[in-house]
Design an enzyme around this catalytic site. Structure first.
Site, mmCIF file in Angstrom:
data_model
loop_
_atom_site.group_PDB
_atom_site.id
_atom_site.type_symbol
_atom_site.label_atom_id
_atom_site.label_comp_id
_atom_site.label_asym_id
_atom_site.label_seq_id
_atom_site.Cartn_x
_atom_site.Cartn_y
_atom_site.Cartn_z
ATOM 1 N N GLY A 100 0.870 -1.177 0.000
ATOM 2 C CA GLY A 100 0.000 0.000 0.000
ATOM 3 C C GLY A 100 0.899 1.217 0.000
ATOM 4 N N GLY A 102 2.962 3.513 1.376
ATOM 5 C CA GLY A 102 3.589 3.594 2.694
ATOM 6 C C GLY A 102 4.313 4.902 2.921
ATOM 7 N NE ARG A 189 5.804 8.538 -9.403
ATOM 8 C CZ ARG A 189 5.753 7.631 -8.435
ATOM 9 N NH1 ARG A 189 4.607 7.168 -7.997
ATOM 10 N NH2 ARG A 189 6.852 7.181 -7.872
ATOM 11 C CG ASP A 265 4.827 -3.194 -5.445
ATOM 12 O OD1 ASP A 265 5.247 -4.343 -5.618
ATOM 13 O OD2 ASP A 265 5.531 -2.273 -5.009
ATOM 14 C CG ASN A 266 7.346 -0.511 -8.204
ATOM 15 O OD1 ASN A 266 6.660 0.268 -7.528
ATOM 16 N ND2 ASN A 266 8.505 -0.980 -7.785
HETATM 17 N N1 ATP Z 1 10.675 4.958 3.699
HETATM 18 C C1 ATP Z 1 9.544 4.278 3.612
HETATM 19 N N2 ATP Z 1 8.609 4.364 4.564
HETATM 20 C C2 ATP Z 1 7.468 3.692 4.480
HETATM 21 N N3 ATP Z 1 7.134 2.884 3.463
HETATM 22 C C3 ATP Z 1 8.020 2.764 2.459
HETATM 23 C C4 ATP Z 1 9.267 3.450 2.476
HETATM 24 N N4 ATP Z 1 9.937 3.128 1.342
HETATM 25 C C5 ATP Z 1 9.151 2.283 0.659
HETATM 26 N N5 ATP Z 1 8.000 2.066 1.308
HETATM 27 C C6 ATP Z 1 6.902 1.209 0.870
HETATM 28 O O1 ATP Z 1 7.431 -0.013 0.401
HETATM 29 C C7 ATP Z 1 6.743 -0.462 -0.766
HETATM 30 C C8 ATP Z 1 7.666 -0.640 -1.925
HETATM 31 O O2 ATP Z 1 8.370 0.542 -2.144
HETATM 32 P P1 ATP Z 1 8.734 1.095 -3.568
HETATM 33 O O3 ATP Z 1 10.089 1.682 -3.421
HETATM 34 O O4 ATP Z 1 8.447 0.179 -4.678
HETATM 35 O O5 ATP Z 1 7.594 2.209 -3.757
HETATM 36 P P2 ATP Z 1 7.746 3.679 -3.509
HETATM 37 O O6 ATP Z 1 8.991 4.077 -4.177
HETATM 38 O O7 ATP Z 1 7.658 4.042 -2.085
HETATM 39 O O8 ATP Z 1 6.477 4.344 -4.184
HETATM 40 P P3 ATP Z 1 6.024 4.368 -5.718
HETATM 41 O O9 ATP Z 1 5.848 2.954 -6.136
HETATM 42 O O10 ATP Z 1 4.752 5.131 -5.662
HETATM 43 O O11 ATP Z 1 7.084 5.069 -6.480
HETATM 44 C C9 ATP Z 1 5.650 0.553 -0.999
HETATM 45 O O12 ATP Z 1 4.509 0.095 -0.378
HETATM 46 C C10 ATP Z 1 6.172 1.775 -0.310
HETATM 47 O O13 ATP Z 1 5.150 2.661 0.073
HETATM 48 MG MG MG Z 2 6.913 1.402 -5.776
#
Ligand code: ATP
Ligand code: MG
EC number: 2.7.7.-
Length: 483
Positions: A100, A102, A189, A265-266
């Site tokens: 979700g 996060g 974004r 999820d990406n």
């Molecule tokens: N620093 C953080 N604190 C809380 N949750 C995180 C953090 N970094 C990543 N997450 C969560 O971990 C999961 C995978 O992270 P990922 O890096 O793919 O996504 P993201 O870069 O945070 O967001 P997006 O996919 O929208 O670019 C996601 O659910 C993301 O919200």
């Molecule tokens: Mg992501």
């Protein structure tokens, strides 16, 4: 893009708050999201405002102050609800039901002047119910990297999300992969939907076919409107998604881009590229090149991207089976390779100078180019940018003239493959009328920008920011991507 202007705040209403927000996702109901609050930051320094995107939101860049950006996208003043979207996903092959948003939320949805609905989504805006112990934050370097990737990818013709703003937020973050404490940022974004494959996977996991159908109806109505009136709109939606994703991967491959984390999820349900975390551009044509240091088994390496996206589409069939016949899903997916190859061929021939791909020996040229790039391990970027930079109609006269003023060719030493490539390129140029050469020069320049984002380039942008808070190299580079 110019550097952020000096704040010139008036007491008038923030133009970002006067936009006509649509509640497309919100109207689906709270099975799909949680309302959250944004973090309060100790500092707000606007580091990036994407003036190029403002007209698409119906805004005149001159009429939007830096203070407006800070108030809307750093302090999140005056806007509700902020929605953390719920999703799951396959991460490195393992199902994760604890995902979700996060560290982000959906700030709002706006109909662009082009008629498309855009999401404004945050990254680094604080914790949510999905933070899983994380701090909800984005590092400044992470923000810088995502802005740069999106701008270069759009320049290279990739169907990509882009960053609207990035604000430094004054925290010191601890990260295992950056010298810590490291500076923080919050990014906005602008994308064509933050609905992910994993948004559907969650509904399947929860055994809620009713919610799957409702979401699918929403996706088609909002992002595949041209299919909405069709009897078999659900099957047609998946068929088009397969095509969009196949074309997107072909665009990455031609751009020499390795996304790095192709978890479900990406993957966007609109077939748009987003989430530029550990990505890298390939230094040389190496199918095993892997962007993420934690991708120990090279699952998401450069050459695996088509098959991983195919697999992700195949896994998406599981939730979609609630609504779409499996035979239809399988029939559509069977066309993935055909779409991929057609797009890759077109794009690579453009990089080689040919907008019109219907000429004798086109496939031979493409195959020989790949063999040469692979065997020589010459710089992928510099080979094409040198072609663009040194192209001359004299290349028609003799094979030996082809790329003979290039800087990179002398580094090759003796190379029979390159000699064959020159002979073939010379032959092909001679299939065309001499007055076509100007078009070839233009095509080469259009598809092979001089600037790149190889790792040392990113470091050369980050170094002055880190050492002396000098953002000029960053602005200069983005400006080159935006021409
Ligand atoms: N620093 C953080 N604190 C809380 N949750 C995180 C953090 N970094 C990543 N997450 C969560 O971990 C999961 C995978 O992270 P990922 O890096 O793919 O996504 P993201 O870069 O945070 O967001 P997006 O996919 O929208 O670019 C996601 O659910 C993301 O919200
Ligand atoms: Mg992501």
């Amino acid at each position: 893009m110019t550097p952020p202007k000096t704040a010139n705040h008036t007491n008038s209403i923030n133009p970002f708050l006067t936009l006509n927000y649509e509640s497309a996702l919100e109207s689906l109901g709270d099975d799909y999201y949680d309302e959250v609050a944004a973090a309060e930051f100790p500092q707000h320094i606007l580091r990036w405002r994407n003036n190029a995107l403002l007209p698409r939101l119906g805004l005149d860049p001159q009429a939007v102050t830096d203070e407006d950006f800070i108030s809307a996208f750093g302090k999140f003043e005056g806007r509700k609800p902020l929605l953390a979207l719920r999703y799951h996903g396959y991460q490195f092959g393992e199902y994760n039901s604890r995902l979700g948003d996060g560290r982000g939320f959906l700030y709002g949805q706006i109909r662009g002047t082009d008629g498309e609905l855009y999401d404004l989504g945050t990254k680094g805006s604080g914790t949510t119910p999905y933070s899983r112990g994380g701090d909800g934050m984005l590092t400044l370097k992470g923000g810088v990297r995502e802005v740069l990737a999106a701008e270069l990818l759009q320049r290279l013709g990739v169907r990509t999300s882009r960053c609207l703003s990035m604000i430094e937020t004054g925290l010191g973050l601890w990260r295992g992969d950056e010298p810590s404490p490291t500076r923080s940022s919050v990014m906005i974004r602008m994308s064509k939907s933050h609905i992910r494959f994993g948004t559907f996977e969650r509904l399947h996991y929860l055994k809620r076919p009713d919610l799957t159908k409702k979401l699918l109806d929403h996706v088609i109505e909002t992002y595949y409107q041209h299919l909405n009136a069709e009897n078999d709109k659900y099957a047609l939606f998946y068929a088009e998604l397969v095509q969009r994703v196949a074309e997107l991967v072909a665009q990455w491959m031609a751009a020499g881009f390795c996304h790095g984390v192709l978890n479900t999820d990406n993957m966007s349900i609109t077939g748009e590229s987003f989430d530029y975390g550990p990505y890298a551009f390939i230094p040389t044509y190496d199918l095993h090149f892997t962007a993420a240091y934690f991708d120990y088994y090279r699952r998401y390496c450069y050459g695996q991207q088509p098959s991983i996206c195919h697999l992700n589409l195949e896994m998406l069939q599981e939730p979609l089976k609630a609504v779409i016949d499996i035979v239809d899903l399988q029939t559509s997916l069977a066309r993935f390779a055909e779409y991929y190859q057609a797009e890759y061929r077109t794009l690579m021939l453009k990089k080689l100078g040919f907008e019109n791909c219907k000429f004798a020996q086109a496939d031979e040229l493409l195959a020989l180019t790949i063999t040469f790039l692979q065997e020589s391990q010459i710089s992928y970027h510099q080979f094409f940018s040198d072609m663009a930079f040194t192209f001359s109609s004299k290349w028609r006269d003799e094979p030996a003239f082809v790329m003979n003023t290039s800087e990179i060719v002398p580094t090759l030493g003796s190379s029979p493959i390159f000699d064959n490539w020159c002979v073939l390129y010379h032959q092909i140029l001679n299939q065309f009328d001499p007055n076509q050469m100007e078009n070839t020069a233009k095509t080469l320049a259009k598809y092979n920008p001089a600037s790149t984002l190889l790792r040392p380039v990113i470091e050369s942008i980050w170094e002055p920011i880190m050492q002396e808070d000098n953002w000029q190299p960053f602005y200069n580079l983005v400006e080159q991507f935006q021409v």
